[in-house]
Design an enzyme around this catalytic site. Sequence first.
Site, PDB file in Angstrom:
ATOM      1  N   ASP A   1     -57.780  64.795  39.748  1.00  0.00           N
ATOM      2  CA  ASP A   1     -57.339  65.091  38.874  1.00  0.00           C
ATOM      3  C   ASP A   1     -57.723  66.509  38.186  1.00  0.00           C
ATOM      4  OD1 ASP A   1     -59.802  64.562  38.916  1.00  0.00           O
ATOM      5  OD2 ASP A   1     -60.381  63.239  37.335  1.00  0.00           O
ATOM      6  N   THR A   2     -57.066  67.547  38.898  1.00  0.00           N
ATOM      7  CA  THR A   2     -56.727  68.786  38.422  1.00  0.00           C
ATOM      8  C   THR A   2     -56.573  69.080  36.994  1.00  0.00           C
ATOM      9  OG1 THR A   2     -56.292  69.386  40.576  1.00  0.00           O
ATOM     10  CG2 THR A   2     -55.767  70.706  39.094  1.00  0.00           C
ATOM     11  N   VAL A   3     -57.042  70.042  36.336  1.00  0.00           N
ATOM     12  CA  VAL A   3     -56.422  70.016  35.111  1.00  0.00           C
ATOM     13  C   VAL A   3     -55.720  71.450  34.882  1.00  0.00           C
ATOM     14  CG1 VAL A   3     -58.205  68.915  34.022  1.00  0.00           C
ATOM     15  CG2 VAL A   3     -58.333  71.270  34.175  1.00  0.00           C
TER      16      VAL A   3
END
Length: 430
Positions: free
Chosen positions: A244-246
């Site tokens: 879950d990179t933003v």
Amino acid sequence: MKAVISLSSYAGVMENLMNFTEEQKPSSPLVNSWSNQQDSVSSKNQKPNGGGGFVLVHAGAGYHSESKAKEYKHVCKRACQRAVDRLKAGALAVEAVAAALVELEDSPFTNAGMGSNLNLSGEIECDASVMDGKSLHYGAVGAISGIKNPVLVANRLLSEAQKGKLSAGRIPPCFLVGRGAHDWAVTHGIPPCPSEKMATKFSLSAYKRNKRKMELAETMDTGHNQTKKRRQSSENENGSGCLDTVGAIVIDQEGNVAAAVSSGGLAMKHPGRVGQAAHYGCGCWAENAYNMNPYSTAVSTSGCGEHLIRTMLARECSAAMQSEDAHQALLEAMQHKFISSPFLASEDRVLGGVIVLRCCRCVEAQPSQDIQGILVEFLWSHTTESMCVGYMSAQDSKAKTHISRLPPGAVPGQSLAIEGGVCRLTSVVE
């Protein structure tokens, strides 16, 4: 491979989504859907230099449980609002996109900044990058520790590089890693933050749980079949939740675009590992229209860093957006440049997601006034189980959020979903 395709018209709200299979091409391409939306036009007294723009953010491509859906959506709303506030104040796209990322990094529910995944040594090392479509400058940090908001360091590297050469004709850095990145940040006024303060109860418990799993695995039979079964079991338990990179992409009132991305990296990664969030052309991309490119484009990615690095997906998707049909172009890019990429031929599941936008200017002459507008097409696509996004224009009262999911039965890493919409940013010139 099955593709799940959704289109929508954007008029301040997300309207009905239409689902298609890969074999059913949409009868109304995204670029021709303007007649289905209500343009958002500013008042006659608003001048073209008034604050305006559009932002699209993501809280990662991975797995977003229903129990935490509210938290993911809430942080996306806050990030959009933060960016729009900056745009309304007259900030450029690159400033607004960094502001959105700070909000995403500060959330304990995202794998970026505060609450990031811990590495094998129990430490937090983050990656981040920013790209300005106007200047085409780029700034990035990799495996940086002890900094609460890595995106601020990346953004400062970008802005410092724009000032020109250093003393004695030295070229300023655009990408720093590890201790060197930390020390550079501190000397440029970015305060340090003890790593232990960046860890949350959730990230610490996840680290302890993963460490026990690794220790147990090492005591078991290391035969091929057992190893494969353990790997598959781990994937099923965790889904793609640690991917879950933003990120965020923004267009400002002048039509400039910018993109940014930030990540704590894979859980239990090797110390010093740098993911796609810091790599040029892999984590984000932004490029204003010029010469033969009629569209300004911006992209931010999320997913398995190694997969995104080996395919340079951000730059590939940006180039694809110059095609006539943006939706079809993104579908083909995700299929041929990512899932079926020859660079990932040995991978069983190719995990990743992107948010993209493209825009161009238009002028509509009226008897008493000229309406200057920017047509914006925005899309997101992912091969992971889900992807959480939020979007907002400066003319909206609040942000809209959505968790896109693969349909039941679709295999993550072998299927993809595409959704998106269109909007028109306008101002009246008397």
